[in-house]
Design an enzyme around this catalytic site. Structure first.
Site: not given
Length: 724
Positions: A477, A540
């Site tokens: 990430d 997301d």
């Protein structure tokens, strides 16, 4: 090698074989008219032509549908419109440089050691190199005074109707040169009033396709954040009012993460130009004596059959040459179930339930390391949290492995939180200016990966993690952009290069490990990171209805196999929508399936449906991940979304209706890519039927979905014995 003065038979080099062709009547390859100094690049159905004129300029001639005869092309003499419209402005150059009477967009700007800021190139020669999958033409240029060499590379992927372009600069002098701008290529399209399409968005709303008319003035898309961008994507699509299956489409995708820029301009002299490459914003590359630098490549092509053909060529190329082999496993990720509240016992429970449902990979997300109980601490201290895992993380890994699943883990290696041991020991490892206060964003700094010691630390940390534990999957990430940079303005490129280098080295040592590219969702979706990483975290935003829009836009350029899509809980944390589990599964089954629900709260009905959906996904996975993808037309007044996948003689269709409009009309599903004379068995939820390919493609099937968030999966297969 230089041009000869006579036109002779040219030689096509293909996979080590030499084939003669007469006067340009070649099927494919690189064709050269020596007497006219013209190069013709041929793919299966397209041609791309340019030549060297009497002034030594590399001039673009043609890009479009195939023209077989190289002798048809010529270099017309250019004349000025006026003294305010010099030849350099009018010339459609393959690689315009800064300097002389050029005021247009340029691909290269260099400051030499003596302060001169003008490049004047001349043609030197060419060479052809032969690879297993492509031929490569390398055009050699050099500055007339300074020891700067420029190579224009053109890779021709004949069978895929694609090319790849990039630039290599060589400093053959004994002094440093400063490169202030470098675009990977400029393209000329011989039409005006084109449509330009890309995506816009922000966190949680990435990949929203937009289309705008190109007129006078310039369209600029870019990223200046260094780490990721949810706002635009590094590609261009230009079309002449094309549809899915008809019309001219020109396209190119930059193989670069991080900062990029693209410019589209309808010129005053006719036609449209587009260029793409490294963003010149705050950029300066020191090219030291003896060094060379290669720009990121642009994968590009032309279709006269609409957007569908464009997508098919890119998808096929990515699956064949870029992505790692093998199907992507069905994963379970624990983030939405536990967030930072990770404990070994809770993860074990989730793993057992995930296995019961049919998951093949269990991924522990954020919260397993350091003092990581929220976003403000832990990043940089990559040791297992002893309170959460008193017997170490191997206890969980053994449990997961005993269940027959692979094990994965979340990391954010490029970042550090201020309270950590790493930052206390190495405060100079972040991007910073000594006289300024460094920004925290999401409670973290960005590590300066351009420092050799930082790059080595990250590689060793991850290597130790993979060597010391049986880990099969890394979710990497990156949750904030770069600020305060450092004193070297090449960091925007060097940072990303370091990320690439680390992952490539890790995969070489640990070839079984899959890597997922995530940057606060879909911020690192590009052809630069694809192939180095194996999956994209698409957004997301896991709302199943929003994901249809995101996935549709994604599919224009990027392969389905790399598109991670999750089933998550409702109400969704972004949209607050309640969507049936069946719709959520169908939406996520359109890519590489993942489960992100708190499965410990599943009812018996939820569990039964999840088992059945995952079982069915495993059956259709080869078709979804490696099949041909179609965005089907919806002729209904109702907002149906319909998509087809096909591999060999089998296929499937996903259909969705989020909310019916008044009248509750049906839609007609017209299949694509079938054999007209073949007979197909079509499996519907309420039975099966047999129809010819011609009927299914031309007449189609009526489909009616009822209620809010309705969906269905239709499977079909070619009959071996006709209607019998």
């Amino acid at each position: 090698m230089t041009f000869s003065k006579t036109y002779d038979k040219f030689v096509l080099l293909k996979k080590g074989k030499i084939q003669d062709r007469e006067m340009g009547k070649a099927k494919m390859g690189i064709v050269i008219n020596h007497s006219e100094n013209i190069f013709l690049l041929q793919t299966r159905s397209n041609s791309y032509a340019f030549g060297i004129d009497d002034q030594g300029l590399v001039r673009h001639l043609y890009w479009g549908k195939r023209i077989n005869e190289v002798e048809d092309f010529e270099l017309p003499v250019l004349t000025e419109v006026s003294t305010n419209d010099p030849v350099y402005e009018i010339t459609r150059e393959e690689f315009p440089v800064y300097g002389s009477l050029r005021y247009k967009e340029h691909c290269l700007k260099v400051t030499f050691a003596d302060g001169v800021r003008e490049v004047v190139y001349e043609y030197v020669g060419y060479r052809i190199e032969n690879g297993e999958s492509c031929e490569e033409l390398i055009l050699e240029l050099k500055d007339r005074h300074y020891a700067l060499k420029m190579e224009l590379h053109y890779k021709v992927y004949e069978a895929y109707d694609l090319m790849e372009r990039f630039i290599v600069l060589h400093n053959a002098s004994g002094e440093t040169m400063e490169v202030e701008q470098l675009q990977s290529g400029q393209f000329h399209i011989p039409y005006e009033n084109l449509n330009f399409s890309n995506v816009h968005g922000h966190w949680g709303a990435e990949q929203q396709r937009f289309v705008q008319k190109v007129s006078y003035g310039k369209i600029v898309i870019e990223n200046r954040r260094g780490i990721s961008s949810h706002n635009h994507n590094p590609y261009f699509i230009l079309d002449r009012d094309a549809t899915e299956t008809s019309g001219d489409v020109y396209f190119g995708a930059l193989r670069q993460s991080g900062n990029f820029s693209g410019v589209v301009e309808q010129t005053p002299y006719g036609g449209t130009l587009v260029q793409m490459g490294l963003n010149a914003h705050d950029f300066c590359l020191e090219l030291k004596a003896g060094e060379h630098f290669a720009s990121p490549a642009i994968l590009c092509g032309y279709s006269d059959c609409g957007f569908e053909t464009m997508s098919h060529r890119l998808h096929r190329f990515a699956n064949d040459f870029i992505l790692s082999e093998g199907f992507r496993p069905v994963l379970y990720n624990s983030w939405e179930a536990t967030e930072f509240g990770v404990t070994c016992e809770e993860q074990k429970k989730l793993a057992k339930k995930a296995k019961e449902l049919g998951a093949e990979l269990f991924v522990v997300d954020d919260g397993w390391f350091g003092e990581r109980n929220g976003i403000d601490n832990g990043l940089g201290d990559w040791y297992v949290n002893e309170k959460k895992f008193p017997n170490g993380i191997d206890e969980l890994i053994r449990e997961v492995k005993s269940l027959g699943m692979m094990f994965g883990i979340w990391v954010e290696p490029e970042m550090v939180n201020p309270p950590t041991k790493l930052f206390a020991e190495h405060p100079d490892w972040i991007y910073h200016f000594d006289t300024r206060t460094s920004d925290t964003s999401r409670g973290q700094y960005v590590l300066d990966l351009t420092k050799a010691e930082v790059k080595s630390f990250l590689y060793e940390m991850l290597d130790n993690l993979l060597s010391g534990h049986e880990i099969d999957y890394i979710k990497w990430d990156a949750n904030r952009p770069i600020s305060q940079t450092n004193l070297h303005r090449d960091l925007w490129y060097r940072h990303i290069e370091a990320v690439y280098d680390i992952v490539k080295a890790l995969k070489k040592k640990h070839p079984h490990v899959l890597f997922e590219a995530c940057a606060s969702g879909g911020g690192r979706i590009d052809y630069g990171i694809l192939g180095i990483f194996d999956d994209f975290w698409t957004s997301d935003n896991t709302d199943a209805y929003d994901r249809l829009t995101i996935q549709d836009s994604y599919s224009y350029i990027y392969p389905i196999k790399a598109m991670r899509a999750w089933v998550t809980d409702c109400p969704n944390f972004i949209s607050a929508r309640m969507i049936p589990l069946k719709f959520r599964f169908h939406s996520a089954m359109m890519g590489s399936l993942g489960i992100g629900c708190n499965v410990l709260k599943f009812t018996e009905e939820d569990t039964a449906m999840a088992k059945e959906m995952i079982r069915e996904y495993k059956e259709i996975r080869p078709i979804v991940q490696e099949g041909i993808f179609y965005r089907l037309e919806n002729p209904s007044a109702n907002d149906y979304a319909v998509y087809e996948y096909q591999k060999e003689e089998k296929g499937l269709i996903f259909a969705f209706l989020a909310q019916g409009k008044i009248g509750h009309r049906s839609t007609t599903v017209r299949f694509r890519g079938l054999e007209a004379d073949a007979v197909y068995t079509v499996l519907l939820e309420n039975g099966e039927l047999k129809k010819s390919g011609a009927y299914l493609m031309q007449h189609g099937l009526e489909l009616r979905l009822n209620g809010d968030y309705a969906s269905t999966l239709i499977r079909f297969a070619k009959c071996e014995t006709g209607r019998a």
